[in-house]
Design a protein around this motif. Structure first.
Motif, mmCIF file in Angstrom:
data_model
loop_
_atom_site.group_PDB
_atom_site.id
_atom_site.type_symbol
_atom_site.label_atom_id
_atom_site.label_comp_id
_atom_site.label_asym_id
_atom_site.label_seq_id
_atom_site.Cartn_x
_atom_site.Cartn_y
_atom_site.Cartn_z
ATOM 1 N N SER A 1 0.903 -1.242 -0.072
ATOM 2 C CA SER A 1 0.050 -0.039 0.071
ATOM 3 C C SER A 1 0.745 1.247 -0.018
ATOM 4 O O SER A 1 0.446 2.434 0.101
ATOM 5 N N GLY A 2 2.130 0.996 -0.174
ATOM 6 C CA GLY A 2 3.134 2.246 0.106
ATOM 7 C C GLY A 2 3.533 2.489 1.635
ATOM 8 O O GLY A 2 4.732 2.440 1.585
ATOM 9 N N SER A 3 2.522 2.117 2.222
ATOM 10 C CA SER A 3 3.178 2.142 3.848
ATOM 11 C C SER A 3 3.288 0.849 4.376
ATOM 12 O O SER A 3 3.948 0.794 5.307
ATOM 13 N N THR A 4 2.339 0.035 3.941
ATOM 14 C CA THR A 4 2.438 -1.408 4.512
ATOM 15 C C THR A 4 2.830 -2.440 3.431
ATOM 16 O O THR A 4 2.169 -2.213 2.289
ATOM 17 N N THR A 5 3.496 -3.394 3.547
ATOM 18 C CA THR A 5 3.597 -4.577 2.649
ATOM 19 C C THR A 5 2.922 -5.834 2.982
ATOM 20 O O THR A 5 3.060 -6.150 4.240
ATOM 21 N N MET A 6 2.115 -6.364 2.095
ATOM 22 C CA MET A 6 1.689 -7.684 2.551
ATOM 23 C C MET A 6 2.019 -8.608 1.575
ATOM 24 O O MET A 6 2.870 -8.593 0.581
ATOM 25 N N TYR A 7 1.587 -10.017 1.936
ATOM 26 C CA TYR A 7 2.024 -11.271 0.976
ATOM 27 C C TYR A 7 0.686 -11.833 0.536
ATOM 28 O O TYR A 7 -0.583 -11.696 1.217
ATOM 29 N N GLY A 8 0.876 -12.521 -0.684
ATOM 30 C CA GLY A 8 0.072 -13.247 -1.235
ATOM 31 C C GLY A 8 0.500 -14.417 -1.801
ATOM 32 O O GLY A 8 1.733 -14.103 -2.364
ATOM 33 N N LEU A 9 -0.438 -15.386 -2.444
ATOM 34 C CA LEU A 9 0.050 -16.502 -3.268
ATOM 35 C C LEU A 9 0.343 -15.711 -4.415
ATOM 36 O O LEU A 9 -0.493 -15.004 -4.946
ATOM 37 N N LYS A 10 1.376 -15.979 -5.421
ATOM 38 C CA LYS A 10 1.579 -15.415 -6.596
ATOM 39 C C LYS A 10 0.506 -15.422 -7.511
ATOM 40 O O LYS A 10 -0.012 -16.774 -7.769
ATOM 41 N N GLY A 11 0.115 -14.140 -8.112
ATOM 42 C CA GLY A 11 -1.000 -14.206 -8.900
ATOM 43 C C GLY A 11 -2.440 -14.296 -8.538
ATOM 44 O O GLY A 11 -3.597 -14.048 -9.150
ATOM 45 N N ALA A 12 -2.671 -14.462 -7.136
ATOM 46 C CA ALA A 12 -3.990 -14.679 -6.564
ATOM 47 C C ALA A 12 -4.499 -13.327 -6.453
ATOM 48 O O ALA A 12 -4.041 -12.127 -6.149
ATOM 49 N N GLY A 13 -5.991 -13.286 -6.472
ATOM 50 C CA GLY A 13 -6.560 -12.186 -6.062
ATOM 51 C C GLY A 13 -6.923 -11.100 -7.279
ATOM 52 O O GLY A 13 -6.435 -11.612 -8.440
#
Lengths: 442, 85, 382
Positions: free
Chosen positions: B64-76
């Motif tokens: 988000s610019g201020s926080t970094t998140m993780y996801g499965l590659k290509g998901a969502g």
């Protein structure tokens, strides 16, 4: 001929202050002409479209940018901020317009060779528009497309020996004042320490590690030119714990209003005449602890009562010098307002040595203890300052193994509601009510 | 480090299983969400292992610019880049 | 516009990858006179606004000419800075924390030619490229954020408000007539990337309307749990909505009275735009500082609750800033920062002498700390 009419922005070309509009227009023209024959990797009219969309915002009073989730180059969780415009048909040159943060050198010193290599790369693969510098301290490269990001990173690392800065829930690019490189007030070498910390914590800087952002800022003295006390989760402010060094002859030069000894190092040389320098009024009278005396042409300082505010040194830099036994104070938890309101840094370590010879061991120990606690206990998007508020300053002392001392507070608590821990109270909390009843009827 | 976190294959399986179980409601997660997958480990070790999974292209970051998140590659539905690939 | 590769192979991103190398070593960037005398400086002096000399224990001197600059800067402009640094400073230059540029030379006779060169350079529109100043008891460059030029949540423009303000304050950029230094900062929304909350004068962009909701698209382009969890005040919850055509869609509802207009939801979800022509504008704050000199560092206080965005030059904003600077300049003692002056005369007098209106919006009502700012005393001035 400009691609878009910009009547509102044009009004920001007049006036004495450097006009960013004039600069952008000149840049748009340079790209249009392309006298150097650069094979632009993003649209050559990107700056025209940047002016166009900014004019539209001036007309509407609203932004035309959207956030994108791009984070960085492969394997990095920060360093790139994704940006898209919401009028891509009208302004295709800025449809994708991502930002890259480039880790600035300590003290923001540059050679022109370096800067020219960077501008050449940025003309070739980006908009040619920058911020020198961003709020964190990084060089900001403003505006390129996704396929260029890895290419730029490749050139930065392979050809320039240069890495990106931080964004997201990473350690943000540490920043410093110029320190001892050109300032006699600096109590430690901020440039060396910021360089060390940045390199020591590269993993934390590039990959998410924390509940939220974390900032280090380094000020060489309590004048706080980089505002570390207001805007860094951990602020290192130079200080000393022996005596201010006094050159009595020089003090008397100031008293005599010697032209070579201007008060406040010449900071009042301007159109207002404040009259002759008056040591009594301007230094002794303004000293917050009133710990100075001037008798028989001799200045004496009760150093045990000095709080090192820098005022007298700032006023008479030729006569007064910081002490010899220097180090830094560590303050923690400063942040901008969201969510609970702004916080100023709170003093955690009154004095610590700044010792490059043992890799700043005393300082990294504090850093890592604080991080371990925050990583374990911090809620998502909770800054360190907010965690300290939530769990208490005592908890911070406990996790860092630092003993409470009166320097930690402005004044002691005004309520007696101390939440005693069981092991702090003799005999604990388990009691025998039957034994009690032997002496107290029901 | 726990045996689970120490075993690259098993750790990856556990993370992927965790993300897939949640994938119906959301696809992006905070680092802290993985603490539950590895209850016996220190955050600092978990971070290192999870970040390695990004390098191995199993996970990807979203910022988000201020926080970094993780996801499965290509998901969502919100990928890391919009309409550029 | 053929794509030219560096050799990077997207199919094998880790091949020959160089990472974690950090910034360049500053030691390679120091001018020789700095390198020789680092840690051995005796004292300094501001010779005139924008011109400093630092004297080393060795007797060596370095003269610095400080110039202002827009922090938004083109490569063409940076190249021109390099030309100047090559011509006068043996290829060295530095930037300050407040976006000023410093050209350093190692002897006094090099100062005048450098100054003349800098002062003579102007943009086509007539403004100075490199105005000399920004030192001592005056107003230095305004630190600021991106604004409409590049940010997705600003409530005003940054470069535009700063240009308008600096044009008004320009005489004080090149003078030392004020009681102390006066630091102006600008942030274009309450997230304050610029951390302006401890400035003598802060210009802050502020939204006043909660986000709009694009129900038809929201679930298609956003992950609803992300939008919900983005909200710092828990004002957003998932909600089913009926569209005009009768279809029911998954979306969100916002508790408007809880919204503090931070834009975090818009960051996570483009179907929740916040920007509004009438809703957005400027807040002015005053009296903060970061220096420990004489008094403790302190926060800025809100002194103007709202001013509309008036493009392109924000006249109401610059007028209010001018009123504060002039009242401060007339009323403060030597060395007294704006906030110390306001505290000495009392904030009730501050509003009087600055000719600013006090409104109910300026009384704190945000959480517990609000109480600390109310007057618990009978000591006040009429």
């Amino acid at each position: 001929m400009a691609k878009h009419e910009t009547p509102l922005l044009d009004q920001l070309e007049s006036g004495p202050w450097p006009s960013f509009v004039s600069d952008l227009k000149a840049q748009a023209e340079r790209r249009a002409k392309n006298e150097e024959g650069i094979e632009f990797q993003i649209p050559s009219d990107t700056v025209d479209d940047l002016l166009g969309i900014l004019e539209l915002s001036f007309k509407h009073g609203r932004t035309h940018w959207k956030h994108g989730g791009i984070v960085g180059v492969f394997g990095y969780g920060g360093g790139v901020i994704g940006r898209y415009c919401d009028q891509p048909q009208a302004f295709p040159g800025v449809e994708h317009f991502h930002t890259m943060r480039v880790n600035q050198p300590a003290g923001k010193y540059y050679t022109t060779d370096y800067l020219r290599t960077l501008t050449k790369l940025w003309d070739f693969r980006g908009s040619g528009i920058t911020n020198m510098h961003g709020a964190t301290g990084d060089i900001i490269l403003l505006g390129t497309t996704t396929p260029q990001i890895e290419e730029i990173f490749h050139t930065l690392t392979h050809d320039m020996g240069q890495d990106l800065g931080g964004s997201g829930s990473n350690l943000r690019t540490p920043a410093d004042c110029l320190g001892q490189s050109r300032c006699e007030y600096s109590c430690y070498d901020t440039n060396a320490m910021v360089y060390f910390l940045t390199n020591e914590y590269q993993d934390e800087l590039h990959r998410p590690a924390f509940p939220y952002k974390f900032k280090f800022k380094l000020d060489g003295c309590p004048n706080c030119c980089v505002a570390s006390i207001a805007r860094s989760d951990m602020s290192f402010i130079g200080t000393w714990r022996d005596d201010i060094r006094v050159d009595q002859d020089a003090v008397n030069k100031y008293v005599e209003n010697d032209a070579a000894y201007p008060a406040n190092a010449g900071a009042f040389r301007g159109s207002k005449d404040w009259g002759p320098f008056d040591l009594e009024k301007e230094v002794l009278g303004l000293c917050p602890t009133k710990c100075m005396k001037f008798e028989n042409q001799k200045l004496s300082i009760d150093n045990a009562n000095c709080t090192r505010c820098m005022h007298c040194i700032n006023v008479m830099p030729r006569a007064l010098k910081i002490g010899k036994e220097t180090g830094c104070s560590i303050l923690v938890g400063a942040k901008a307002p969201i969510l609970d309101g702004a916080q100023m840094g709170s003093l955690l370590v009154p004095f610590v040595e700044v010792n490059p010879d043992n890799d700043y061991e005393a300082i990294t120990e504090v850093i890592e203890n604080v991080w371990d606690w925050w990583m374990e206990e911090g809620k998502n998007r909770e800054r360190l300052g907010e965690l300290i508020m939530r769990q208490g300053f005592q908890k911070l002392l406990e996790v860092t193994g630092i003993k409470a001392q009166p320097q930690h507070v402005q004044y002691p608590r005004t309520n007696p509601y101390i939440f005693w821990k069981e092991d702090e109270v003799e005999g604990g909390w388990e009691r025998d009510v039957e034994e009690y009843r032997k002496h107290h009827q029901r | 480090m726990s045996d689970l976190l120490d075993n690259t294959e098993e750790a990856t399986k556990a993370v992927v299983a965790f993300l897939e179980k949640k994938s119906k409601s959301k696809t992006k997660f905070y680092l802290k969400d993985f603490y539950k997958v590895f209850p016996d480990d220190k955050p600092r070790m978990i971070k290192k292992v999870v970040n390695k999974m990004v390098e191995r292209e199993i996970l990807e970051y979203w910022s988000s610019g201020s926080t970094t998140m993780y996801g499965l590659k290509g998901a969502g539905i919100q990928h890391s880049s919009e309409g550029e690939e | 516009m053929a794509f030219i590769s560096t050799g990077y192979n997207p199919a094998k991103p880790m091949e020959n990858r160089i990472t974690d190398i950090g910034p360049k070593d500053h030691n390679d960037f120091y001018p020789p006179v700095i390198k020789r005398n680092k840690g051995k400086w005796s004292h300094h002096e501001i010779l005139e606004p924008g011109v400093l000399v630092h004297v080393a224990d060795s007797g060596e001197e370095v003269y610095t000419v400080r110039v202002g600059g827009a922090r938004l800067m083109s490569t063409g402009h940076i190249n021109e800075i390099c030309d100047i640094a090559d011509k006068h400073c043996d290829g060295h230059v530095r930037f300050t924390t407040r976006n000023n540029i410093e050209f350093m030379v190692d002897s006094k006779e090099k100062v005048e030619p450098l100054k003349n060169d800098l002062a003579a350079r102007k943009f086509d529109g007539g403004s100075f490229k490199f105005p000399i100043g920004g030192t001592g008891a005056g107003i230095t460059n305004i630190v600021h954020t991106q604004g409409w030029l590049h940010c997705h949540t600003p409530a005003t423009d940054a470069s535009g408000t700063v240009k308008a303000a600096m044009d008004e304050l320009f005489a004080d950029f090149q003078d030392h007539r004020l009681p102390a230094q006066l630091r102006v900062s600008m942030a274009c929304c309450l997230n304050m990337c610029g951390a302006v909350h401890c400035s003598d004068i802060a210009i802050l962009g502020y939204h006043r309307k909660p986000p709009m909701l694009d129900h038809e698209y929201l679930d298609k382009v956003c992950e609803i749990p992300l939008a919900v969890s983005a909200c710092p005040t828990a004002a957003i919850k998932p909600s089913k909505q009926l569209l005009a055509n009768g279809t029911e869609v998954k979306s969100v509802a916002v508790k408007n009275e809880r919204c503090m207009y931070c834009g975090n939801c818009y960051t996570m979800c483009p179907s929740m735009p916040l920007a509004d022509t009438e809703g957005d504008g400027i807040v002015l704050m005053a009296g903060g500082k970061v220096s420990n000199r004489i008094s403790d560092p302190k926060f800025s206080k809100v002194v103007v609750g709202f001013l509309p965005n008036e493009m392109p030059r924000w006249p109401s904003m610059t007028k209010a800033i001018n009123q504060m600077v002039n009242a401060y300049s007339n009323g403060a003692n030597k060395y007294e920062r704006l906030g110390d002056w306001a505290e000495r005369i009392g904030w009730e007098k501050f509003f009087e002498v600055c000719e600013l209106e006090f409104t109910h919006h300026l009384i704190d009502d945000f959480r517990q700390q609000a109480y600390m700012s109310w007057r618990q005393s009978t000591q006040f001035k009429f």
